[in-house]
Motif scaffolding. Structure first.
Motif, PDB file in Angstrom:
ATOM      1  N   ASN A   1      -5.311  -1.551 -22.720  1.00  0.00           N
ATOM      2  CA  ASN A   1      -6.177  -2.264 -23.661  1.00  0.00           C
ATOM      3  C   ASN A   1      -5.565  -2.357 -25.061  1.00  0.00           C
ATOM      4  OD1 ASN A   1      -8.217  -2.706 -21.775  1.00  0.00           O
ATOM      5  ND2 ASN A   1      -9.197  -0.751 -22.208  1.00  0.00           N
ATOM      6  N   ASP A   2      -4.319  -1.931 -25.211  1.00  0.00           N
ATOM      7  CA  ASP A   2      -3.612  -2.058 -26.485  1.00  0.00           C
ATOM      8  C   ASP A   2      -3.137  -3.505 -26.609  1.00  0.00           C
ATOM      9  OD1 ASP A   2      -2.285  -1.643 -28.847  1.00  0.00           O
ATOM     10  OD2 ASP A   2      -0.685  -0.399 -27.996  1.00  0.00           O
ATOM     11  N   TYR A   3      -4.106  -4.402 -26.805  1.00  0.00           N
ATOM     12  CA  TYR A   3      -3.853  -5.832 -26.705  1.00  0.00           C
ATOM     13  C   TYR A   3      -2.814  -6.363 -27.691  1.00  0.00           C
ATOM     14  CZ  TYR A   3      -8.299  -5.584 -24.164  1.00  0.00           C
ATOM     15  OH  TYR A   3      -9.302  -5.268 -23.274  1.00  0.00           O
ATOM     16  N   LEU A   4      -2.720  -5.728 -28.854  1.00  0.00           N
ATOM     17  CA  LEU A   4      -1.826  -6.228 -29.887  1.00  0.00           C
ATOM     18  C   LEU A   4      -0.556  -5.396 -30.025  1.00  0.00           C
ATOM     19  CD1 LEU A   4      -4.515  -7.056 -32.594  1.00  0.00           C
ATOM     20  CD2 LEU A   4      -3.383  -8.643 -31.026  1.00  0.00           C
ATOM     21  N   GLY A   5      -0.474  -4.304 -29.300  1.00  0.00           N
ATOM     22  CA  GLY A   5       0.681  -3.424 -29.427  1.00  0.00           C
ATOM     23  C   GLY A   5       0.660  -2.580 -30.682  1.00  0.00           C
ATOM     24  N   LEU A   6      -0.484  -2.536 -31.372  1.00  0.00           N
ATOM     25  CA  LEU A   6      -0.558  -1.740 -32.598  1.00  0.00           C
ATOM     26  C   LEU A   6      -0.461  -0.249 -32.308  1.00  0.00           C
ATOM     27  CD1 LEU A   6      -3.293  -3.756 -34.533  1.00  0.00           C
ATOM     28  CD2 LEU A   6      -0.948  -3.310 -35.323  1.00  0.00           C
ATOM     29  N   GLY A   7      -0.934   0.162 -31.124  1.00  0.00           N
ATOM     30  CA  GLY A   7      -0.834   1.569 -30.769  1.00  0.00           C
ATOM     31  C   GLY A   7       0.600   2.022 -30.593  1.00  0.00           C
ATOM     32  N   ALA A   8       1.478   1.074 -30.343  1.00  0.00           N
ATOM     33  CA  ALA A   8       2.899   1.387 -30.153  1.00  0.00           C
ATOM     34  C   ALA A   8       3.728   1.038 -31.387  1.00  0.00           C
ATOM     35  CB  ALA A   8       3.439   0.623 -28.944  1.00  0.00           C
ATOM     36  N   SER A   9       3.071   0.607 -32.457  1.00  0.00           N
ATOM     37  CA  SER A   9       3.808   0.134 -33.630  1.00  0.00           C
ATOM     38  C   SER A   9       4.267   1.286 -34.514  1.00  0.00           C
ATOM     39  CB  SER A   9       2.937  -0.817 -34.461  1.00  0.00           C
ATOM     40  OG  SER A   9       1.920  -0.100 -35.135  1.00  0.00           O
ATOM     41  N   GLN A  10       5.389   1.091 -35.185  1.00  0.00           N
ATOM     42  CA  GLN A  10       5.929   2.094 -36.095  1.00  0.00           C
ATOM     43  C   GLN A  10       5.016   2.262 -37.307  1.00  0.00           C
ATOM     44  OE1 GLN A  10       8.568   3.686 -34.875  1.00  0.00           O
ATOM     45  NE2 GLN A  10       8.383   5.171 -36.528  1.00  0.00           N
ATOM     46  N   LEU A  11       4.376   1.169 -37.719  1.00  0.00           N
ATOM     47  CA  LEU A  11       3.509   1.226 -38.897  1.00  0.00           C
ATOM     48  C   LEU A  11       2.341   2.174 -38.672  1.00  0.00           C
ATOM     49  CD1 LEU A  11       2.302  -1.725 -41.054  1.00  0.00           C
ATOM     50  CD2 LEU A  11       0.618  -0.142 -40.143  1.00  0.00           C
ATOM     51  N   VAL A  12       1.674   2.053 -37.528  1.00  0.00           N
ATOM     52  CA  VAL A  12       0.521   2.912 -37.244  1.00  0.00           C
ATOM     53  C   VAL A  12       0.978   4.347 -36.996  1.00  0.00           C
ATOM     54  CG1 VAL A  12      -1.439   3.302 -35.707  1.00  0.00           C
ATOM     55  CG2 VAL A  12      -0.829   0.980 -36.390  1.00  0.00           C
ATOM     56  N   ALA A  13       2.136   4.514 -36.327  1.00  0.00           N
ATOM     57  CA  ALA A  13       2.670   5.861 -36.108  1.00  0.00           C
ATOM     58  C   ALA A  13       2.946   6.554 -37.438  1.00  0.00           C
ATOM     59  CB  ALA A  13       3.939   5.785 -35.268  1.00  0.00           C
ATOM     60  N   GLN A  14       3.509   5.826 -38.393  1.00  0.00           N
ATOM     61  CA  GLN A  14       3.789   6.411 -39.701  1.00  0.00           C
ATOM     62  C   GLN A  14       2.495   6.753 -40.440  1.00  0.00           C
ATOM     63  OE1 GLN A  14       6.904   7.267 -40.976  1.00  0.00           O
ATOM     64  NE2 GLN A  14       5.545   8.333 -42.417  1.00  0.00           N
ATOM     65  N   ALA A  15       1.475   5.923 -40.265  1.00  0.00           N
ATOM     66  CA  ALA A  15       0.184   6.214 -40.900  1.00  0.00           C
ATOM     67  C   ALA A  15      -0.422   7.498 -40.340  1.00  0.00           C
ATOM     68  CB  ALA A  15      -0.769   5.043 -40.698  1.00  0.00           C
ATOM     69  N   TRP A  16      -0.250   7.722 -39.011  1.00  0.00           N
ATOM     70  CA  TRP A  16      -0.686   8.997 -38.419  1.00  0.00           C
ATOM     71  C   TRP A  16       0.051  10.159 -39.088  1.00  0.00           C
ATOM     72  CZ3 TRP A  16      -4.385  10.657 -35.155  1.00  0.00           C
ATOM     73  CH2 TRP A  16      -5.033   9.725 -34.330  1.00  0.00           C
ATOM     74  N   VAL A  17       1.369  10.028 -39.228  1.00  0.00           N
ATOM     75  CA  VAL A  17       2.184  11.099 -39.825  1.00  0.00           C
ATOM     76  C   VAL A  17       1.731  11.369 -41.257  1.00  0.00           C
ATOM     77  CG1 VAL A  17       4.512  11.738 -40.577  1.00  0.00           C
ATOM     78  CG2 VAL A  17       4.167  10.652 -38.344  1.00  0.00           C
ATOM     79  N   ASP A  18       1.513  10.303 -42.023  1.00  0.00           N
ATOM     80  CA  ASP A  18       1.057  10.459 -43.402  1.00  0.00           C
ATOM     81  C   ASP A  18      -0.306  11.142 -43.448  1.00  0.00           C
ATOM     82  OD1 ASP A  18       3.361   9.150 -44.139  1.00  0.00           O
ATOM     83  OD2 ASP A  18       2.384   7.205 -44.462  1.00  0.00           O
ATOM     84  N   GLY A  19      -1.200  10.742 -42.529  1.00  0.00           N
ATOM     85  CA  GLY A  19      -2.523  11.354 -42.486  1.00  0.00           C
ATOM     86  C   GLY A  19      -2.469  12.821 -42.110  1.00  0.00           C
ATOM     87  N   LEU A  20      -1.608  13.154 -41.151  1.00  0.00           N
ATOM     88  CA  LEU A  20      -1.444  14.558 -40.752  1.00  0.00           C
ATOM     89  C   LEU A  20      -0.901  15.385 -41.904  1.00  0.00           C
ATOM     90  CD1 LEU A  20       0.062  14.026 -37.193  1.00  0.00           C
ATOM     91  CD2 LEU A  20      -2.117  15.142 -37.699  1.00  0.00           C
ATOM     92  N   SER A  21       0.037  14.822 -42.640  1.00  0.00           N
ATOM     93  CA  SER A  21       0.611  15.528 -43.785  1.00  0.00           C
ATOM     94  C   SER A  21      -0.436  15.792 -44.864  1.00  0.00           C
ATOM     95  CB  SER A  21       1.767  14.708 -44.360  1.00  0.00           C
ATOM     96  OG  SER A  21       2.290  15.301 -45.522  1.00  0.00           O
ATOM     97  N   GLU A  22      -1.342  14.825 -45.035  1.00  0.00           N
ATOM     98  CA  GLU A  22      -2.331  14.929 -46.114  1.00  0.00           C
ATOM     99  C   GLU A  22      -3.560  15.740 -45.719  1.00  0.00           C
ATOM    100  OE1 GLU A  22      -4.527  11.910 -49.299  1.00  0.00           O
ATOM    101  OE2 GLU A  22      -3.069  11.159 -47.849  1.00  0.00           O
ATOM    102  N   TYR A  23      -4.007  15.578 -44.461  1.00  0.00           N
ATOM    103  CA  TYR A  23      -5.285  16.169 -44.069  1.00  0.00           C
ATOM    104  C   TYR A  23      -5.177  17.238 -42.977  1.00  0.00           C
ATOM    105  CZ  TYR A  23      -7.510  12.272 -46.552  1.00  0.00           C
ATOM    106  OH  TYR A  23      -7.925  11.371 -47.510  1.00  0.00           O
ATOM    107  N   GLY A  24      -4.021  17.366 -42.352  1.00  0.00           N
ATOM    108  CA  GLY A  24      -3.914  18.295 -41.239  1.00  0.00           C
ATOM    109  C   GLY A  24      -4.311  17.634 -39.926  1.00  0.00           C
ATOM    110  N   SER A  25      -4.330  18.435 -38.847  1.00  0.00           N
ATOM    111  CA  SER A  25      -4.492  17.866 -37.511  1.00  0.00           C
ATOM    112  C   SER A  25      -5.932  17.690 -37.063  1.00  0.00           C
ATOM    113  CB  SER A  25      -3.761  18.745 -36.486  1.00  0.00           C
ATOM    114  OG  SER A  25      -4.294  20.060 -36.506  1.00  0.00           O
TER     115      SER A  25
END
Length: 392
Positions: free
Chosen positions: A46-70
Motif C-alpha cells: 500500500n506504499d502507493y507513492l514509494g514515500l515509505g522507501a524514500s530517503q527524505l522520509v528515512a532522514q526525517a525518521w533519523v532526525d526525529g529519533l535524534s530529537e525525541y528518542g525512540s
C-alpha cells in the motif's frame, strides 16, 4: 475440553481454502522484495507513492529519533504529547480546513474510537443509528457492532438504498453515515457529494474513511476533502491513515473543535494508549509536506493507466477501478490461492484476497500499483497473469 472450537476453526480454514499465514521479508526497500532467499516484484504494497522507501522520509525518521528518542513514553494525556505531535495535528487541521485534528496509533483504533465514543453504552441508546456502506472496512464494522447504536448497512454505493434506510428510521436522533473514499479491496470510489447531500437532508453526520485516498487524491495529495472541496459541514468526521500513501504509520481524525475535545475526553482508544513515537509524527509531517510536489502522484496515475491498458489488451478481468488498487476477479478461494502461487513461481508477488475479507464468491487477486514501478514491471505482471490464468 476448553476451547475445542479453536482446532475445528483452524481445520475449517484449511478445508475451505481460507488458510492464512505470514511471510517474512528480508531488509530492503522498493518494488523488489526478498522472501525465503527469493526475489519478487511486489504488487501487494500500500506504499502507493514509494514515500515509505524514500530517503527524505528515512532522514526525517533519523532526525526525529535524534530529537525525541525512540518512544513517546506515555499516553497523550500524561506526558506523551510532544511538539512533534502538535505540529502534525496543526498542519493537518490547517491544510484540510478543519478546526482540529487528533492522532491515533492506527486506522483500526481510530474507527473503533469514533463508534464507541459517539455511541457509548452508558448513555441513552434510544434512536441511535449507524448506516455504513456494505463494503466498509472491518475496523469500522467491529466498532459499530460493539457500540450502542442500531447498526445497518446499505448496498455498496447505493444512494437509493441508503435513503430508504434513513427514511424508515426517521425517528433516529443521532445518525452517522459512514463510507470509505476509495474502497480498499475493490478500488472504486464512493459518491461522497451525493452522500453528503443525503446526510444533510436527514440531519445526519457523514463520516469518511479516507485511508486509501489520503496522499493520492487532490492537488496536494490531501485526500477526498481536498479533491472535492468538501467542508467540515459536509463531512463532519474525517479519518485517514499514514501507513499507506504517506509511508509511515498511524492515523488521524479531523473535525470540529467540539468533536475533537469530546474524543480527547471520551475516546478510550486515545486516552489509554501510549502515543505514537514523536519521531514517527515528525517523519509523517515531513512526508506530507514532501507530497505537495505532484511528481510521485503523477507518476502513479501514469502507471495506473498503463496497467489498465495492458490488462485490457490481454483480456484480464479487472474490477472497475481507476485507483492504485486493481483487483483481478477470480471468484473461487482455492483458485485465487493457486493463481497467487503460480505468480510467485514467476517472480511476481500478488496476494489472494478471500472471504471473510471480501464477500463470498468475489475472491480476487489484489494488485496494488506504486509510483516505484517501472513500465517494464507492469509488462512482466501482465505476462505472468496471462500465463498463470492460462494454466488454470
Amino acid at each position: 475440553m476448553a476451547f475445542d472450537f479453536i482446532d475445528e476453526s483452524l481445520r475449517a480454514r484449511h478445508r475451505d481454502g481460507l488458510w492464512r499465514k505470514r511471510h517474512t521479508l528480508a531488509p530492503g526497500t522498493g518494488p523488489l522484495i526478498e522472501i525465503d532467499a527469493r526475489h519478487y516484484l511486489n504488487f501487494s504494497s500500500n506504499d502507493y507513492l514509494g514515500l515509505g522507501a524514500s530517503q527524505l522520509v528515512a532522514q526525517a525518521w533519523v532526525d526525529g529519533l535524534s530529537e525525541y528518542g525512540s518512544g513517546s513514553g506515555a499516553s497523550p494525556l500524561v506526558t506523551g504529547y510532544t511538539q512533534a505531535h502538535q505540529a502534525l495535528e496543526s498542519h493537518l487541521a490547517k491544510v484540510l480546513n478543519r478546526d482540529r485534528v487528533l492522532l491515533f496509533n492506527s486506522g483500526f483504533a481510530a474507527n473503533q474510537a469514533i463508534c464507541q465514543a459517539l455511541f457509548p453504552h452508558n448513555k441513552d441508546t434510544t434512536n441511535k443509528l449507524i448506516v455504513a456502506d456494505k463494503l466498509i472496512h472491518a475496523s469500522f464494522v467491529d466498532g459499530a457492532q460493539s457500540c450502542s447504536a442500531n447498526f445497518k448497512r446499505f448496498k455498496h454505493n447505493d444512494r437509493q438504498h441508503l435513503s430508504q434506510i434513513l427514511t424508515s428510521n426517521h425517528l433516529s436522533i443521532d445518525t452517522l453515515i459512514a463510507t470509505e473514499s476509495v474502497f480498499s479491496m475493490d478500488g472504486d470510489q464512493a459518491p461522497i457529494i451525493d452522500l453528503a447531500n443525503i446526510a444533510h437532508q436527514h440531519d445526519a453526520w457523514l463520516m469518511v474513511d479516507d485511508a486509501h485516498g489520503f496522499g493520492i487524491l487532490g492537488k496536494q495529495g490531501l485526500g477526498i476533502v481536498e479533491q472535492l472541496e468538501l467542508s467540515q459541514k459536509q463531512v463532519q468526521v474525517l479519518m485517514a491513515t499514514f501507513g499507506k500513501a504517506i509511508g509511515t504509520a498511524g492515523a488521524f481524525v479531523a473535525g470540529s473543535e467540539q468533536l475533537i475535545d469530546y474524543l480527547i475526553n471520551f475516546a478510550r482508544h486515545y486516552i489509554y494508549s501510549t502515543s505514537m513515537p514523536a519521531a514517527q509524527a515528525h517523519a509523517t509531517l515531513a512526508s506530507i509536506k514532501a507530497n505537495q510536489n505532484p511528481k510521485r502522484r503523477d507518476r502513479l496515475q501514469t502507471r495506473i493507466a498503463q496497467f489498465k491498458q495492458l490488462a485490457a489488451a490481454a483480456k484480464i478481468p479487472l474490477f472497475p477501478s481507476d485507483t492504485a488498487i486493481q483487483p483481478v476477479f477470480i471468484g473461487n478461494p482455492q483458485q485465487a490461492v493457486a493463481l497467487s502461487d503460480k505468480l510467485k513461481n514467476l517472480g511476481i508477488w500478488v496476494s489472494a484476497i478471500r472471504y471473510p475479507t471480501v464477500p463470498k464468491g468475489t475472491d480476487r487477486l489484489r494488485v496494488t500499483l506504486s509510483a516505484m514501478h517501472e513500465e517494464q514491471d507492469l509488462i512482466a505482471l501482465v505476462d505472468a497473469l496471462q500465463i498463470a490464468i492460462s494454466q488454470t
